[in-house]
Scaffold this active site. Structure first.
Site, PDB file in Angstrom:
ATOM      1  N   CYS A  22      14.854 -19.553 -43.121  1.00 43.61           N
ATOM      2  CA  CYS A  22      13.914 -18.455 -42.959  1.00 43.61           C
ATOM      3  C   CYS A  22      13.045 -19.026 -41.658  1.00 43.61           C
ATOM      4  CB  CYS A  22      12.898 -18.079 -43.997  1.00 43.61           C
ATOM      5  SG  CYS A  22      11.831 -19.081 -44.376  1.00 43.61           S
ATOM      6  N   CYS A  25      10.796 -21.895 -42.363  1.00 43.53           N
ATOM      7  CA  CYS A  25      11.678 -23.266 -42.218  1.00 43.53           C
ATOM      8  C   CYS A  25      11.486 -23.704 -40.490  1.00 43.53           C
ATOM      9  CB  CYS A  25      12.977 -22.886 -42.539  1.00 43.53           C
ATOM     10  SG  CYS A  25      13.203 -22.394 -44.305  1.00 43.53           S
ATOM     11  N   ASP A 431      16.735 -14.401   0.796  1.00 40.36           N
ATOM     12  CA  ASP A 431      17.030 -15.279   1.980  1.00 40.36           C
ATOM     13  C   ASP A 431      18.223 -14.616   2.627  1.00 40.36           C
ATOM     14  OD1 ASP A 431      17.484 -17.718   3.470  1.00 40.36           O
ATOM     15  OD2 ASP A 431      19.444 -17.870   2.324  1.00 40.36           O
ATOM     16  N   ASP A 630      19.898 -19.281  -1.843  1.00 41.37           N
ATOM     17  CA  ASP A 630      21.168 -20.339  -2.055  1.00 41.37           C
ATOM     18  C   ASP A 630      21.081 -21.773  -1.598  1.00 41.37           C
ATOM     19  OD1 ASP A 630      21.558 -19.697   0.622  1.00 41.37           O
ATOM     20  OD2 ASP A 630      23.684 -20.146   0.423  1.00 41.37           O
ATOM     21  N   ASP A 634      15.550 -23.030   0.251  1.00 39.69           N
ATOM     22  CA  ASP A 634      14.962 -21.886  -0.509  1.00 39.69           C
ATOM     23  C   ASP A 634      14.119 -22.445  -1.669  1.00 39.69           C
ATOM     24  OD1 ASP A 634      16.345 -19.843   1.246  1.00 39.69           O
ATOM     25  OD2 ASP A 634      17.942 -20.179   0.147  1.00 39.69           O
TER      26      ASP A 634
END
Length: 742
Positions: A22, A25, A431, A630, A634
């Protein structure tokens, strides 16, 4: 004085956890690990049965973590094959749970029938006592065992509630069976709760069975991704083919891929050609042509041809391995709302115990008639209905389904928080190079001025293959795509800053810019000059080809706009989200891209730190900013943004910084990611509603709060059913996300 930097070496690993039943726990395991010296942070995912632990590798070992968790009655899998071991154990436990639930249900049926319709039958109580005893202490013994383990450590969880409610009901009923006159009152039936105890245990077993089954479905994305991994591979061992297990593959080995086979590791093609289905990685259904020098990725499927490639990344280092790791890490991370839910779950059981005892005491002290009946009913019903399981499952199940849904659509979610933030985004920063555009120069126009170009094309290919200039490679790629076979020139010469000069059949061939033509007195007519100028205004680089001072072709090269970029930008802007394009290129280049894509906000000539500063400025204006890029340049802006999105074909650093990665590098995935966030958060809120509503209504009803006014008091049998239903409702609602179209 030397400082030992090793003392600061932190590792983050996800370990499977065994024994949690549960949300309480999960809180116990998390609390124990967070209080273990050397652990920086531990976060338990109850729905995934795992814990993400960040710890100092020189202060503590996984073995110590395991002992720490074992000390409170749970277990940690730290072996290399932990997931397989856990999966096998969970399968066995599921089968045992299924068996226990079925038998408990079979035995509960006669107990309910006797308790409801044959309560005055003399041997009925004895039969119910025997059958209920088997249900509780044989098929439901896990509740009592786990409750005892918790009690030894001074804690309590859901098993404590179940054991107390069913145990008290059984003991009370057994006493009344052995001593029927002890609590008997004239004109009333002696209170017996065997059927309530049996139904509570059976319903909870059924709820856990459905819960385990549903939880396994929510993590199906991981299983599917793991299923993409090849088990064996054929290697070229000095000219001899040899099949080995994937674990025995090493970098720089030569791998042979035959038609229809899965590619086992990441690498570069060295011989042969084929088409490869990369849909599992990029989401694109069209097979991709693979030739010498092209990259191939683990988990993709070879089509008709065969080829050899050199292994470069293996195991967890492959792109597929990184995707699996990111999905696992996300499923192990917590959304902010889940941290609040965990705090509530942690104090929930003690509060419920207090309410149950208070209800019992109140009925015994203040009750005017049938005190024992109402007191025991209230005690058992409150303990039965007050389940924190639904509360603990509300967020992680929705999150797991959301992450899996994202992975299926090429959206790799790195942490849970990003799924909460994405729906709030009102500004997207993109970008230019590699994000909006393809990031590599490509031939856009190849204009032959000489009609008989077939005799020159092979020669141009031969010349450009010797060039080291990036633009030359784009010309080579274009001519090869036209299935041109190269012809080797003679007297090749690379003229710096201008272009290439070569000879063939005593003819001088020039390939380069206008300065090269001028250097060799090759004339340029006004029409051709005007045509070249128009191409340059479109931010294209123009090259010329001349043979013996006669111009025969114009080549225009540019970084093409990605398919889908314009569509994605229009969709974002239509949704009221401001879209900005940032680039280090000139304003003219940026403006040309903006005109093709419809972007209204462009900022050019920026350094990497300038991009981060711009994102920060937008945030100061109150905007929730998503940044997509990418490249390494960046990374600062990605780190600054509220939601960072990396292109899957970009740099490793960008992907490490980003909270989301688009595996196909398609901008159309960004609107999908924002919609996925909205759907996931909506599901979490619905789950929390269902988790709370059962307890908000059920606990006062079970305690008998409405009995003096309306005569309502919840039967423990129905309390157990409502408790089970709450968990099933939450998990079922989460699974509805799988059918959502994003």
């Amino acid at each position: 004085m030397q400082i030992d930097n090793r003392s600061n070496e932190l590792l983050k690993k996800v370990f499977p956890v065994e024994g949690m039943s549960c949300a309480s726990c999960a809180v116990s395991v998390e609390s124990m690990l967070n209080n273990t010296p050397g652990v920086v942070k531990a976060e338990v995912n109850f729905a995934a049965n795992s814990v993400a632990v960040e710890y100092n590798a020189h202060l503590i070992s996984p073995e110590v973590l395991k002992k720490s968790v074992q000390s409170i009655g749970y277990d940690l899998f730290i072996e290399d094959n932990a997931k397989e071991e856990q999966a096998e154990l969970q399968h066995l436990k599921y089968q045992q749970l299924k068996k226990n639930t079925i038998w408990a249900g079979i035995l509960t049926l006669p107990v309910v029938v006797i308790g409801m319709f044959f309560m005055h039958w003399p041997p009925g109580n004895w039969i119910m006592m025997v059958l209920t005893g088997i249900i509780l202490f044989v098929f439901g013994n896990q509740f009592f065992i786990n409750a005892f383990k918790q009690a030894k450590h001074g804690s309590a969880n859901m098993d404590t509630l179940v054991a107390l409610s069913s145990g008290i009901a059984f003991i009370f009923s057994a006493i009344n069976t052995f001593f029927p006159h002890l609590m008997h009152r004239p004109g009333q039936h002696t209170p017996i709760y065997f059927e309530s105890a049996a139904v509570v245990v059976t319903f909870i077993l059924l709820g856990r069975l459905l819960e385990e089954r549903s939880k396994s479905k929510t993590s199906s994305a991981i299983k599917k991704l793991m299923g993409l991994q090849a088990k064996t591979v054929t290697i070229d061992d000095n000219g001899t083919e040899r099949v080995v297990d994937i674990e025995n593959v090493h970098p720089n080995q030569i791998i042979i891929v035959k038609p229809g086979e899965k590619i086992a590791v990441d690498g570069t093609v060295i011989t042969g050609t084929s088409y490869v289905n990369e849909s599992s990685i990029t989401g694109e259904s069209v097979p991709v042509s693979k030739n010498q020098g092209d990259k191939v990725f683990a988990g993709t499927i070879n089509q008709q041809g065969s080829f050899k490639f050199k292994a470069e990344k293996i195991g967890k280092e492959t792109l597929l391995g990184q995707i699996i790791k990111h999905v696992e890490d996300t499923m192990g991370s917590k959304a902010p709302v889940q941290k609040l839910v965990d705090k509530i779950s942690g104090i929930f059981v003690p509060i419920v115990l207090l309410i149950a005892i208070t209800s019992f005491t109140a009925w015994m002290v203040l009750g005017t008639d049938d005190q024992w009946y109402h007191a025991i009913t209230a005690l058992v019903a409150v303990l039965a209905i007050a389940c924190p399981c639904a509360l603990g499952l509300a967020t992680p199940t929705a999150l797991m389904v959301g992450v899996g849904k994202g992975a299926e659509n090429g959206i790799l979610v790195k942490d849970a928080e990003s799924l909460e933030i994405a729906r709030k985004v009102n500004a997207v920063v993109l970008d230019k190079t590699g994000t909006i555009t393809q990031g590599t120069p490509t031939v856009t126009d190849f204009i032959w001025l000489e009609k008989d170009f077939e005799k020159y094309a092979p020669l141009i290919l031969g010349i450009e293959q010797r060039s080291e200039h990036p633009l030359g490679q784009s010309i080579v790629s274009y001519l090869k795509s036209q299935e041109i076979i190269s012809t080797e020139p003679t007297d090749f010469e690379n003229i710096s800053g201008k272009g290439l000069k070569a000879k063939f059949d005593n003819k001088v061939i020039l390939v380069g810019n206008r300065a090269l033509l001028q250097a060799f007195n090759a004339p340029l007519s006004e029409d051709i000059a005007h045509q070249a100028h128009q191409l340059q205004q479109q931010t294209k680089t123009v090259s010329f080809i001349a043979v013996d001072q006669e111009l025969i072709a114009i080549i225009a090269i540019a970084d093409k706009i990605k398919a889908g970029s314009k569509e994605a930008i229009n969709e974002l802007q239509s949704a009221g989200i401001e879209v900005y394009m940032l680039t280090g290129d000139t304003f003219e280049t940026a403006q040309a891209v903006a005109q093709q894509t419809g972007i209204t906000h462009i900022i050019a000539g920026l350094l990497p730190t300038d991009k981060a500063a711009f994102v920060k400025q937008l945030q100061k204006e109150g905007k929730v900013v998503a940044m997509s890029g990418d490249g390494i340049n960046d990374s600062p802006a990605l780190a600054q943004a509220d939601l960072s999105i990396a292109m899957g074909k970009g740099s490793d650093i960008a992907m490490d910084v980003a909270k989301m990665t688009l595996t196909s590098s398609d901008l159309r995935q960004i609107p999908k990611a924002l919609r996925l966030s909205s759907f996931t958060v909506k599901t979490i809120r619905q789950n929390l509603f269902w988790a709370f509503i059962y307890n908000l209504i059920g606990i006062p009803l079970a305690a008998g709060l409405f009995y003096p006014i309306f005569g309502w008091q919840l039967n423990p049998m129905f309390a157990g059913a409502a408790m089970a239903l709450s968990s099933v409702s939450v998990v079922t609602n989460s699974l509805r996300l799988q059918r959502k179209k994003i």
